[in-house]
Every structure is written in C-alpha cells, then in structure tokens.
Design an enzyme around this catalytic site. Structure first.
Site, PDB file in Angstrom:
ATOM      1  N   LYS A   1       0.828  -1.214   0.000  1.00  0.00           N
ATOM      2  CA  LYS A   1       0.000   0.000   0.000  1.00  0.00           C
ATOM      3  C   LYS A   1       0.858   1.259   0.000  1.00  0.00           C
ATOM      4  O   LYS A   1       0.356   2.376   0.139  1.00  0.00           O
ATOM      5  CB  LYS A   1      -0.916   0.005   1.225  1.00  0.00           C
TER       6      LYS A   1
ATOM      7  N   LYS B   1     -17.288  -3.979   9.554  1.00  0.00           N
ATOM      8  CA  LYS B   1     -17.075  -2.636  10.089  1.00  0.00           C
ATOM      9  C   LYS B   1     -16.376  -1.750   9.070  1.00  0.00           C
ATOM     10  O   LYS B   1     -16.469  -0.528   9.132  1.00  0.00           O
ATOM     11  CB  LYS B   1     -16.317  -2.677  11.423  1.00  0.00           C
TER      12      LYS B   1
ATOM     13  N   LYS C   1     -21.543  -7.857   2.412  1.00  0.00           N
ATOM     14  CA  LYS C   1     -21.245  -8.566   3.663  1.00  0.00           C
ATOM     15  C   LYS C   1     -21.181  -7.553   4.805  1.00  0.00           C
ATOM     16  O   LYS C   1     -20.609  -6.466   4.641  1.00  0.00           O
ATOM     17  CB  LYS C   1     -19.882  -9.255   3.503  1.00  0.00           C
TER      18      LYS C   1
HETATM   19  P1  ADP Z   1     -15.207  -7.095  10.118  1.00  0.00           P
HETATM   20  O1  ADP Z   1     -15.463  -7.645   8.727  1.00  0.00           O
HETATM   21  O2  ADP Z   1     -16.362  -6.307  10.617  1.00  0.00           O
HETATM   22  O3  ADP Z   1     -13.910  -6.353  10.202  1.00  0.00           O
HETATM   23  P2  ADP Z   1     -13.772  -9.134  11.474  1.00  0.00           P
HETATM   24  O4  ADP Z   1     -12.970  -9.391  10.257  1.00  0.00           O
HETATM   25  O5  ADP Z   1     -13.130  -8.423  12.621  1.00  0.00           O
HETATM   26  O6  ADP Z   1     -15.107  -8.344  11.060  1.00  0.00           O
HETATM   27  O7  ADP Z   1     -14.387 -10.509  11.933  1.00  0.00           O
HETATM   28  C1  ADP Z   1     -14.392 -11.010  13.239  1.00  0.00           C
HETATM   29  C2  ADP Z   1     -15.120 -12.343  13.231  1.00  0.00           C
HETATM   30  O8  ADP Z   1     -16.496 -12.167  12.880  1.00  0.00           O
HETATM   31  C3  ADP Z   1     -14.560 -13.347  12.220  1.00  0.00           C
HETATM   32  O9  ADP Z   1     -14.575 -14.634  12.829  1.00  0.00           O
HETATM   33  C4  ADP Z   1     -15.524 -13.310  11.067  1.00  0.00           C
HETATM   34  O10 ADP Z   1     -15.620 -14.552  10.414  1.00  0.00           O
HETATM   35  C5  ADP Z   1     -16.837 -12.962  11.743  1.00  0.00           C
HETATM   36  N1  ADP Z   1     -17.647 -12.139  10.834  1.00  0.00           N
HETATM   37  C6  ADP Z   1     -17.387 -10.873  10.458  1.00  0.00           C
HETATM   38  N2  ADP Z   1     -18.318 -10.410   9.620  1.00  0.00           N
HETATM   39  C7  ADP Z   1     -19.226 -11.409   9.459  1.00  0.00           C
HETATM   40  C8  ADP Z   1     -20.434 -11.552   8.687  1.00  0.00           C
HETATM   41  N3  ADP Z   1     -20.906 -10.555   7.949  1.00  0.00           N
HETATM   42  N4  ADP Z   1     -21.090 -12.729   8.754  1.00  0.00           N
HETATM   43  C9  ADP Z   1     -20.623 -13.742   9.524  1.00  0.00           C
HETATM   44  N5  ADP Z   1     -19.496 -13.681  10.259  1.00  0.00           N
HETATM   45  C10 ADP Z   1     -18.788 -12.528  10.232  1.00  0.00           C
END
Ligand code: ADP
Ligand code: TRP
Length: 343
Positions: A116, A198, A195
């Site tokens: 990046k 955050k 999806k």
């Molecule tokens: P984000 O996408 O909000 O940054 P993270 O990557 O921090 O979320 O994900 C933390 C956990 O939550 C992981 O185990 C991930 O698989 C699960 N998770 C995140 N978003 C989803 C979603 N939309 N549906 C199902 N599980 C999710």
C-alpha cells in the site's frame, strides 16, 4: 480433552455478523465438555496501529463485555487480556530469536502494508513481528486447536513452523497446534446488502440502544412497492437479517411479505383494511423487534458489564491468573531448554 485457543482483537463493539458468525459459535463450542477453551483479547496486537489510548480502553471493555453478554462463562473458559499475561511477550522475544527473517518477510500483514506504499519508516517493528507474538499467544498454552478465519491461516502456518524449528533444535518443547479454518459459517449481510463489516459502515450492532438501532435500520434502502402490495423477499436484507436473528420467524414473515398484510388470516369487511397492510416500514419494525427480543438478555448483561468496569476488570484479572499458571509451566520448559534457568 482438546485445548482450543482464540484471540480477538479489540476493534470495537462487535456487530451482528460478529455475534452470529463468530461469538455465539465459539461460546457454544466452549460449552462442550470435550473442549477446554482459552479466549483472550489481543490488546498487544492492537498496538501495531497505535490506537488512541481512550479508544483502546473502551474497545477492550466493549469486546470483553460482548463476549460475556453472549454467554461466555468465565468459570469454564480461561478468559483474559493478553497484556495481563507477561509470559506471552517474554515468549515472543524468545521465539523471535529463532524465527528466520525469511519467514516474516513473507507474512501478508507486513507485505500488504508495503504494497500500500508504506515506507520502512512508517511500518513499525511490531507489525513486522506480529506473527511472532501470535505464535507466542498460541504456544504459551500448548493449544491443540486454533480456530481462525482464512485471513489468519498464514499466521498459523508461521506458528507451526516456529514450533517445529524450535523443537528441532532444543527438543520437544512446544506442542504444534492445528489450525481449524472455519469453512462456511453463514455470512450475515450488512444493511447495504454487501457482507456486514465494520469496514463498510453497514453494520447493525445489537448492543446499541434501540433508538440508534432504529436509525440504522430505517436507513436501509427499499424499492417503491406501494403500501399494501406484496413485497419481494428476494435479495432483501431486512428479510434475511430478521430470519438470521429469529429463524423460527421465517414462515410467518414470508407470508407477510407475499400477502402485503400484517395478519394474512384477517378477512371480512374491514373498515380500515390499510391498518393491516404490511409495508417496508413494518418489515423494518420486524427486524428491530427481532433484534430486541432475541438479544434481550444479552443486551441487559452487556449494559451491566459496561456500567461496572471494575467487575469487568476483576473478571479479566482472575482469568489472567489462571492463564499465567498454564503459561508459566510452558515457560519453565522453554527456559530450561535454552539454559535460561538453573535446572
Ligand atoms: P469485520 O469484517 O467487521 O472487520 P472481522 O474481520 O473483525 O469483522 O471478523 C471477526 C469475526 O467475525 C470473524 O470470525 C468473522 O468470520 C466474523 N464475521 C465478520 N463479519 C461477518 C459476517 N458478515 N457474517 C458472519 N461472520 C462474520
Ligand atoms: N491475529 C488475529 C486477528 O487479527 C488475532 C489473534 C491474535 C489470534 N493472537 C491470536 C487469533 C492467537 C488466534 C490465536 O484476528
């Protein structure tokens, strides 16, 4: 009994996707008697992005409170904050001394930052050594299984490699853990249909107050079906989210959509038929109601933990004491093998 270990970065109040996709399944797994779970808040890992101190404190509390609110039993699970266990960074240093640079040069997190356009001055050593600290998190507890998302698979491989190399040189000191890459947990859609994440600002946070939740839900874009006409469930996030939260609600909600009526059974000479119409506003109310109902207890508990930070602190400290007991035993082995201890 298999020892399962997972770390969670304190990145803010978990959203519905995190709760349904990660927290609740992990809490369920922790209740199984053939598993012994270690769960910790990876606050030291967060330092690589130099967060605001107040934000880090608040987010660590929010994450801890969420897990407890979702039913994590701190008596059954060893639940702690990484920074309360000094054995971890100690082991991290030890591991870094047998970790070849080549292994870390290939790590995604570091490579992505460089890709990046970050310069060598902007990338800190912590980011570079991130996988070493993660290896220490895992190896300090003789973990058998580490459930991770696809994005963490490489980190796990580095951990395994580090353990094997150390063992080759110093004897069977570390247990080499297995990764459990979660295959197809359901993906919860976000309020904009992508999806839920955050990074997309499309989240629903079930620990928010009702007003805030309602504001978020109200913002969902819907088509211009006239009030009282059938609504399409296809590709509709309101429908998908309500059903993900309350699966039992699916058949009756589907009927409301396809009839455009709140109560499809209601017939006869209604004077005010329109009072029975089911439109997008009602679909939004259904989602809010589902969230509030399903997570009523969790929301109550969340409020308790966040308004009693001292109790939360005690809970994590108590967890750290338990954790240190396990980590100390591993460190004894490590130190003996290296010649750091007298015996
Ligand atoms: P984000 O996408 O909000 O940054 P993270 O990557 O921090 O979320 O994900 C933390 C956990 O939550 C992981 O185990 C991930 O698989 C699960 N998770 C995140 N978003 C989803 C979603 N939309 N549906 C199902 N599980 C999710
Ligand atoms: N790196 C992980 C993440 O970004 C968090 C983490 C830190 C972790 N230490 C761990 C996960 C040990 C599993 C095991 O999500």
């Amino acid at each position: 009994v298999k020892r399962v270990l997972t770390g969670i970065k304190p990145t803010g109040v978990p959203h519905l996707g995190n709760v349904l996709g990660a927290i609740l399944p992990a809490v369920e797994l922790a209740q199984r008697s053939d598993h012994e779970s270690f769960l910790f808040i990876a606050d030291l890992h967060s330092l690589t992005v130099r967060p605001d101190p107040e934000a880090l404190r608040a987010q660590t509390r929010a994450v801890a409170a969420s897990w407890l609110a979702c039913g994590l039993d701190p008596e059954r699970v060893v639940f702690y904050r990484q920074s309360d266990v000094p054995e971890i960074p100690k082991l991290s240093w030890i591991l870094s001394c047998s970790m070849p640079l080549g292994l870390l040069n290939r790590a995604h997190s570091f490579k992505d930052a460089l890709a990046k356009g970050a310069t060598a001055d902007e990338v800190n050593v912590g980011l570079y050594a991130y996988p070493v600290l993660m290896a220490a998190d895992i190896l300090a507890f003789d973990a058998d299984l580490v459930p991770v998302g696809k994005d963490q698979k490489q980190h796990l491989e580095i951990t395994q490699e580090a353990a094997r190399r150390f063992n080759l040189r110093y004897g069977e000191v570390f247990k080499v853990p297995d990764a459990v890459v979660d295959a197809d947990v359901m993906t919860i859609p976000g309020l904009d249909g992508r999806k839920m994440s955050k990074s997309y600002d499309n989240t629903l946070v079930v620990f928010d107050d009702e007003k805030t939740m309602w504001k978020r839900i109200k913002s969902v874009a819907t088509d211009s079906t006239p009030y009282g006409e059938p609504l399409s469930t296809e590709d509709d996030v309101l429908f998908q989210l309500t059903c993900a939260i309350q699966p039992d609600r699916r058949p009756s909600l589907a009927r409301q959509y396809t009839t455009g009526r709140k109560n499809p059974e209601l017939s006869g000479p209604e004077r005010d038929e329109s009072a029975n119409y089911f439109g997008w506003g009602d679909a939004k109310k259904a989602l809010l109601q589902a969230a509030v109902e399903r997570f009523a207890e969790a929301r109550e508990r969340y409020r308790h933990w966040t308004t009693h930070p001292d109790e939360l602190e005690d809970c994590l400290r108590h967890g750290a004491e338990k954790a240190r007991h396990f980590a100390r035993a591993v460190l004894d082995r490590v130190e003996a093998s290296l010649g750091l201890s007298w015996i």
